[in-house]
Design an enzyme around this catalytic site. Structure first.
Site, short mmCIF file in Angstrom:
data_model
loop_
_atom_site.label_atom_id
_atom_site.label_comp_id
_atom_site.label_asym_id
_atom_site.label_seq_id
_atom_site.Cartn_x
_atom_site.Cartn_y
_atom_site.Cartn_z
NE ARG A 61 -3.43 -0.44 2.65
CZ ARG A 61 -4.45 -0.96 1.97
NH1 ARG A 61 -5.07 -0.24 1.06
NH2 ARG A 61 -4.87 -2.19 2.19
NE ARG A 87 -7.10 -1.42 -5.72
CZ ARG A 87 -7.08 -2.74 -5.63
NH1 ARG A 87 -6.93 -3.32 -4.46
NH2 ARG A 87 -7.23 -3.49 -6.69
CB ILE A 88 -7.54 1.96 1.88
CG1 ILE A 88 -9.02 1.60 1.98
CG2 ILE A 88 -7.07 2.69 3.13
CD1 ILE A 88 -9.32 0.50 2.97
CG ASN A 103 -14.12 9.66 0.38
OD1 ASN A 103 -14.20 9.43 -0.84
ND2 ASN A 103 -14.55 8.82 1.29
CG HIS A 105 -19.23 7.04 2.93
ND1 HIS A 105 -18.54 5.93 2.48
CD2 HIS A 105 -20.20 6.57 3.76
CE1 HIS A 105 -19.05 4.85 3.03
NE2 HIS A 105 -20.06 5.21 3.81
CG ASP A 137 -9.10 10.63 9.80
OD1 ASP A 137 -9.44 9.59 9.18
OD2 ASP A 137 -9.56 10.93 10.91
CG ASP A 141 -15.53 5.54 4.41
OD1 ASP A 141 -15.03 6.27 3.54
OD2 ASP A 141 -15.99 4.42 4.16
C1 GRF Z 1 -20.47 7.43 -4.85
O1 GRF Z 1 -21.75 7.01 -4.47
C2 GRF Z 1 -19.62 7.79 -3.67
O2 GRF Z 1 -20.35 8.22 -2.58
C3 GRF Z 1 -18.93 6.50 -3.34
O3 GRF Z 1 -18.71 5.86 -4.58
C4 GRF Z 1 -19.68 6.30 -5.51
C5 GRF Z 1 -18.94 6.78 -6.73
O4 GRF Z 1 -19.81 7.01 -7.79
N1 GRF Z 1 -17.73 6.76 -2.59
P1 GRF Z 1 -19.31 7.68 -9.12
O5 GRF Z 1 -18.14 6.85 -9.65
O6 GRF Z 1 -18.92 9.09 -8.83
O7 GRF Z 1 -20.46 7.59 -10.06
#
Ligand code: GRF
Length: 196
Positions: A61, A87-88, A103, A105, A137, A141
């Site tokens: 990683r 990927r993390i 990010n 989520h 961070d 998430d």
């Molecule tokens: C989104 O729903 C985001 O929240 C998550 O992955 C999805 C990515 O969708 N992390 P896209 O590739 O932007 O259509």
């Protein structure tokens, strides 16, 4: 911008950056770990430089993260926006871009972190889920929350219908957040993000 999949959030940001002269941020690179993904095609259509950093080309990683960060720096980017990047990154990315990685989520964190937020919200039976935009961070998430907006779960939702309703919100709020970030309006204070 880092993405692995369809890139619909990337598209929303591309549209915002080209469509409004006061957006204040330029997408200079779209980097993916998945060759041929739709996000890369969207970038090419928009005339934005692309790069692929393959996970399988790296022993660990740390090495993968270093190449990603190197490419971002070489492109002249000062910040990283993640949207569906699967990927993390290692903590090295936080060290190199402190307070400069965002990010998005598809849940109201801290509920349902990880890669299966939408089906997990459905199977848990929550009536409300939503969207979280946060700074990245060292934990997955987890970083300071910039913005959250709720999305109702309907009785007849399946994963596709719920994710589509969530993505409608994502495509509206992510450009707003990136614009505010570019304008220097987001200030991290511990776990809190203050908008000015
Ligand atoms: C989104 O729903 C985001 O929240 C998550 O992955 C999805 C990515 O969708 N992390 P896209 O590739 O932007 O259509």
């Amino acid at each position: 911008m880092l993405a692995s999949g369809s890139g619909s959030n990337l598209q929303a940001l591309l549209d915002a950056s080209t469509g409004s002269p006061d957006f204040g941020a330029e997408i200079v690179l779209v980097l993916s770990d998945v060759p041929g993904c739709k996000a890369l095609a969207r970038a090419e259509d928009a005339g934005v430089a692309t790069a692929v950093v393959a996970w399988s080309d790296h022993p660990d990683r740390e090495s993968f993260t270093n190449e990603v960060c190197d490419r971002v720096e070489q492109a002249g980017a000062s910040s990283i926006v993640l949207a569906g990047f699967m990927r993390i990154l290692s903590p090295e990315a936080i060290r190199r871009f402190p307070g400069r990685i965002l990010n998005i989520h598809p849940s109201l964190l801290p509920a349902f972190p990880g890669a299966h937020a939408v089906p997990e919200a459905l199977s848990y039976g929550v009536k409300l889920t939503g969207v979280t935009v946060h700074f990245v961070d060292e934990k997955v998430d987890h970083g300071p929350i910039v913005l959250q907006e709720e999305v109702p779960v309907m009785a007849d939702d399946d994963e596709a219908t719920l994710h589509s309703r969530i993505q409608d919100v994502e495509h509206r709020v992510y450009p707003e957040v990136v614009k505010a970030f570019a304008a220097g309006r987001l200030h991290i204070d511990g776990r809190k993000v203050v908008w000015t």
